[in-house]
Design a protein around this motif. Structure first.
Motif, PDB file in Angstrom:
ATOM      1  N   HIS A 224       0.823  -1.214   0.000  1.00 19.01           N
ATOM      2  CA  HIS A 224       0.000   0.000   0.000  1.00 19.01           C
ATOM      3  C   HIS A 224       0.859   1.267   0.000  1.00 19.01           C
ATOM      4  CE1 HIS A 224       0.525  -0.590   4.384  1.00 19.01           C
ATOM      5  NE2 HIS A 224       0.375   0.726   4.467  1.00 19.01           N
ATOM      6  N   HIS A 225       2.072   1.203   0.557  1.00 22.05           N
ATOM      7  CA  HIS A 225       2.981   2.346   0.476  1.00 22.05           C
ATOM      8  C   HIS A 225       3.503   2.511  -0.950  1.00 22.05           C
ATOM      9  CE1 HIS A 225       3.171   3.356   4.723  1.00 22.05           C
ATOM     10  NE2 HIS A 225       3.252   2.063   4.985  1.00 22.05           N
ATOM     11  N   LYS A 226       3.823   1.415  -1.596  1.00 20.54           N
ATOM     12  CA  LYS A 226       4.343   1.487  -2.967  1.00 20.54           C
ATOM     13  C   LYS A 226       3.298   2.035  -3.925  1.00 20.54           C
ATOM     14  CE  LYS A 226       7.658  -2.280  -2.575  1.00 20.54           C
ATOM     15  NZ  LYS A 226       8.033  -3.610  -3.039  1.00 20.54           N
ATOM     16  N   LEU A 227       2.043   1.707  -3.698  1.00 22.36           N
ATOM     17  CA  LEU A 227       0.992   2.169  -4.598  1.00 22.36           C
ATOM     18  C   LEU A 227       0.727   3.658  -4.449  1.00 22.36           C
ATOM     19  CD1 LEU A 227      -1.560  -0.764  -4.253  1.00 22.36           C
ATOM     20  CD2 LEU A 227      -0.024  -0.302  -6.160  1.00 22.36           C
ATOM     21  N   ARG A 228       0.946   4.230  -3.295  1.00 21.52           N
ATOM     22  CA  ARG A 228       0.649   5.633  -3.050  1.00 21.52           C
ATOM     23  C   ARG A 228       1.852   6.543  -3.240  1.00 21.52           C
ATOM     24  NH1 ARG A 228      -2.817   6.472   2.099  1.00 21.52           N
ATOM     25  NH2 ARG A 228      -4.080   7.736   0.738  1.00 21.52           N
ATOM     26  N   ARG A 229       3.023   5.992  -3.373  1.00 18.51           N
ATOM     27  CA  ARG A 229       4.242   6.794  -3.468  1.00 18.51           C
ATOM     28  C   ARG A 229       4.673   6.954  -4.925  1.00 18.51           C
ATOM     29  NH1 ARG A 229       8.015   6.450   1.023  1.00 18.51           N
ATOM     30  NH2 ARG A 229       9.625   6.366  -0.530  1.00 18.51           N
ATOM     31  N   ASP A 230       5.387   8.013  -5.157  1.00 22.44           N
ATOM     32  CA  ASP A 230       6.025   8.204  -6.467  1.00 22.44           C
ATOM     33  C   ASP A 230       7.166   7.199  -6.570  1.00 22.44           C
ATOM     34  OD1 ASP A 230       7.416   9.077  -8.691  1.00 22.44           O
ATOM     35  OD2 ASP A 230       7.209  11.197  -8.183  1.00 22.44           O
ATOM     36  N   PRO A 231       7.270   6.437  -7.648  1.00 21.62           N
ATOM     37  CA  PRO A 231       8.332   5.429  -7.754  1.00 21.62           C
ATOM     38  C   PRO A 231       9.742   6.004  -7.729  1.00 21.62           C
ATOM     39  CG  PRO A 231       6.789   5.271  -9.595  1.00 21.62           C
ATOM     40  CD  PRO A 231       6.356   6.403  -8.750  1.00 21.62           C
ATOM     41  N   SER A 232       9.893   7.313  -7.975  1.00 23.14           N
ATOM     42  CA  SER A 232      11.232   7.901  -7.975  1.00 23.14           C
ATOM     43  C   SER A 232      11.726   8.242  -6.569  1.00 23.14           C
ATOM     44  CB  SER A 232      11.245   9.164  -8.849  1.00 23.14           C
ATOM     45  OG  SER A 232      10.402  10.153  -8.281  1.00 23.14           O
ATOM     46  N   TRP A 233      10.868   8.147  -5.560  1.00 18.76           N
ATOM     47  CA  TRP A 233      11.276   8.473  -4.201  1.00 18.76           C
ATOM     48  C   TRP A 233      12.134   7.370  -3.607  1.00 18.76           C
ATOM     49  CZ3 TRP A 233       5.947  10.161  -1.777  1.00 18.76           C
ATOM     50  CH2 TRP A 233       5.567  11.371  -2.347  1.00 18.76           C
ATOM     51  N   HIS A 234      13.029   7.772  -2.729  1.00 23.87           N
ATOM     52  CA  HIS A 234      13.892   6.827  -2.022  1.00 23.87           C
ATOM     53  C   HIS A 234      13.031   5.971  -1.087  1.00 23.87           C
ATOM     54  CE1 HIS A 234      16.999   5.357   0.762  1.00 23.87           C
ATOM     55  NE2 HIS A 234      17.865   5.586  -0.235  1.00 23.87           N
ATOM     56  N   PRO A 235      13.328   4.672  -0.927  1.00 19.85           N
ATOM     57  CA  PRO A 235      12.518   3.811  -0.057  1.00 19.85           C
ATOM     58  C   PRO A 235      12.497   4.244   1.409  1.00 19.85           C
ATOM     59  CG  PRO A 235      14.030   2.497  -1.372  1.00 19.85           C
ATOM     60  CD  PRO A 235      14.335   3.925  -1.657  1.00 19.85           C
ATOM     61  N   SER A 236      13.527   4.950   1.887  1.00 16.35           N
ATOM     62  CA  SER A 236      13.563   5.406   3.279  1.00 16.35           C
ATOM     63  C   SER A 236      13.011   6.811   3.437  1.00 16.35           C
ATOM     64  CB  SER A 236      14.998   5.381   3.807  1.00 16.35           C
ATOM     65  OG  SER A 236      15.488   4.063   3.787  1.00 16.35           O
ATOM     66  N   GLY A 237      12.514   7.407   2.383  1.00 12.79           N
ATOM     67  CA  GLY A 237      12.001   8.767   2.444  1.00 12.79           C
ATOM     68  C   GLY A 237      10.622   8.833   3.069  1.00 12.79           C
ATOM     69  N   CYS A 238      10.161  10.047   3.260  1.00 10.78           N
ATOM     70  CA  CYS A 238       8.851  10.309   3.849  1.00 10.78           C
ATOM     71  C   CYS A 238       7.764   9.775   2.923  1.00 10.78           C
ATOM     72  CB  CYS A 238       8.695  11.810   4.057  1.00 10.78           C
ATOM     73  SG  CYS A 238       7.071  12.313   4.617  1.00 10.78           S
ATOM     74  N   ASN A 239       6.733   9.174   3.475  1.00  6.59           N
ATOM     75  CA  ASN A 239       5.634   8.651   2.682  1.00  6.59           C
ATOM     76  C   ASN A 239       4.724   9.745   2.141  1.00  6.59           C
ATOM     77  OD1 ASN A 239       6.379   6.004   2.992  1.00  6.59           O
ATOM     78  ND2 ASN A 239       5.115   5.688   4.814  1.00  6.59           N
ATOM     79  N   ILE A 240       4.827  10.957   2.659  1.00  8.67           N
ATOM     80  CA  ILE A 240       3.972  12.050   2.203  1.00  8.67           C
ATOM     81  C   ILE A 240       4.660  12.875   1.118  1.00  8.67           C
ATOM     82  CG2 ILE A 240       2.802  14.173   2.913  1.00  8.67           C
ATOM     83  CD1 ILE A 240       2.324  12.829   5.619  1.00  8.67           C
ATOM     84  N   CYS A 241       5.919  13.289   1.393  1.00  7.84           N
ATOM     85  CA  CYS A 241       6.601  14.161   0.432  1.00  7.84           C
ATOM     86  C   CYS A 241       7.781  13.498  -0.259  1.00  7.84           C
ATOM     87  CB  CYS A 241       7.059  15.440   1.111  1.00  7.84           C
ATOM     88  SG  CYS A 241       8.347  15.184   2.346  1.00  7.84           S
ATOM     89  N   GLY A 242       8.258  12.379   0.273  1.00  8.58           N
ATOM     90  CA  GLY A 242       9.359  11.656  -0.354  1.00  8.58           C
ATOM     91  C   GLY A 242      10.738  12.116   0.046  1.00  8.58           C
ATOM     92  N   GLN A 243      10.887  13.150   0.854  1.00  5.90           N
ATOM     93  CA  GLN A 243      12.195  13.663   1.226  1.00  5.90           C
ATOM     94  C   GLN A 243      12.848  12.754   2.262  1.00  5.90           C
ATOM     95  OE1 GLN A 243      11.690  17.632   2.658  1.00  5.90           O
ATOM     96  NE2 GLN A 243      11.104  18.455   0.656  1.00  5.90           N
ATOM     97  N   LEU A 244      14.172  12.667   2.190  1.00  8.41           N
ATOM     98  CA  LEU A 244      14.932  11.934   3.192  1.00  8.41           C
ATOM     99  C   LEU A 244      15.133  12.807   4.427  1.00  8.41           C
ATOM    100  CD1 LEU A 244      17.681  10.212   1.038  1.00  8.41           C
ATOM    101  CD2 LEU A 244      15.866   9.104   2.312  1.00  8.41           C
TER     102      LEU A 244
END
Length: 159
Positions: free
Chosen positions: A4-24
């Motif tokens: 469910h995290h993978k489906l809602r996240r942008d694929p270009s974001w780092h896996p350890s980044g924030c689930n909302i904005c993608g920033q590390l």
């Protein structure tokens, strides 16, 4: 990472980044870019670390709650001995305060309190006794539902 995290996240974001904005560097609970303000929902207290509870604190509080049986027995024996000698009052009843009428002179003798019947005497017709949550006895009239702390006698008016 869960699906469910993978489906809602942008694929270009780092896996350890924030689930909302993608920033590390931070997680979704502390994200300032997101639409959910967790601190507003749960308050600052939910994000503060609590003081640790050490076993020594627990043992100390348990020790404070312990009852010294030997000292308690000694005090009970001393009380019984003093009571048998007659040095203690038999009943620990509070003195009854009797109001005087406003026009009564100071030289007039104070009226005496009404004598209450013994505890084992039967109650007058229509009265019953009960105990409250603290074990104190109160009296109530069955038909009028009048409640009082004082034990009723045959002269007690029912209104």
């Amino acid at each position: 990472m869960e699906l469910h995290h993978k489906l809602r996240r942008d694929p270009s974001w780092h896996p350890s980044g924030c689930n909302i904005c993608g920033q590390l560097g931070h997680q979704a609970a502390n994200c300032t870019n997101g639409t959910i303000n967790w601190r507003q929902i749960y308050g600052d207290e939910a994000f503060r670390l609590k003081d640790p509870i050490y076993p020594s604190d627990i043992y100390r509080s348990m020790k404070e709650k312990e009852v010294d049986i030997a000292a308690l027995q000694k005090r009970a024996q001393e009380w019984a001995k003093a009571h048998a000698n007659g040095t203690l009052p038999v009943a620990a009843a509070a003195p009854v305060a009797v109001k005087q009428p406003a026009d009564a002179s100071s030289s007039a003798p104070a009226p005496t309190a009404a004598v209450t019947p013994p505890v084992d005497a039967p109650l007058p017709e229509g009265w019953a006794a009960a105990k409250d949550g603290q074990g104190r006895t109160y009296f109530w009239h069955k038909t009028t539902k009048k409640v009082q702390w004082d034990r009723p006698n045959a002269d007690t008016p029912v209104s």
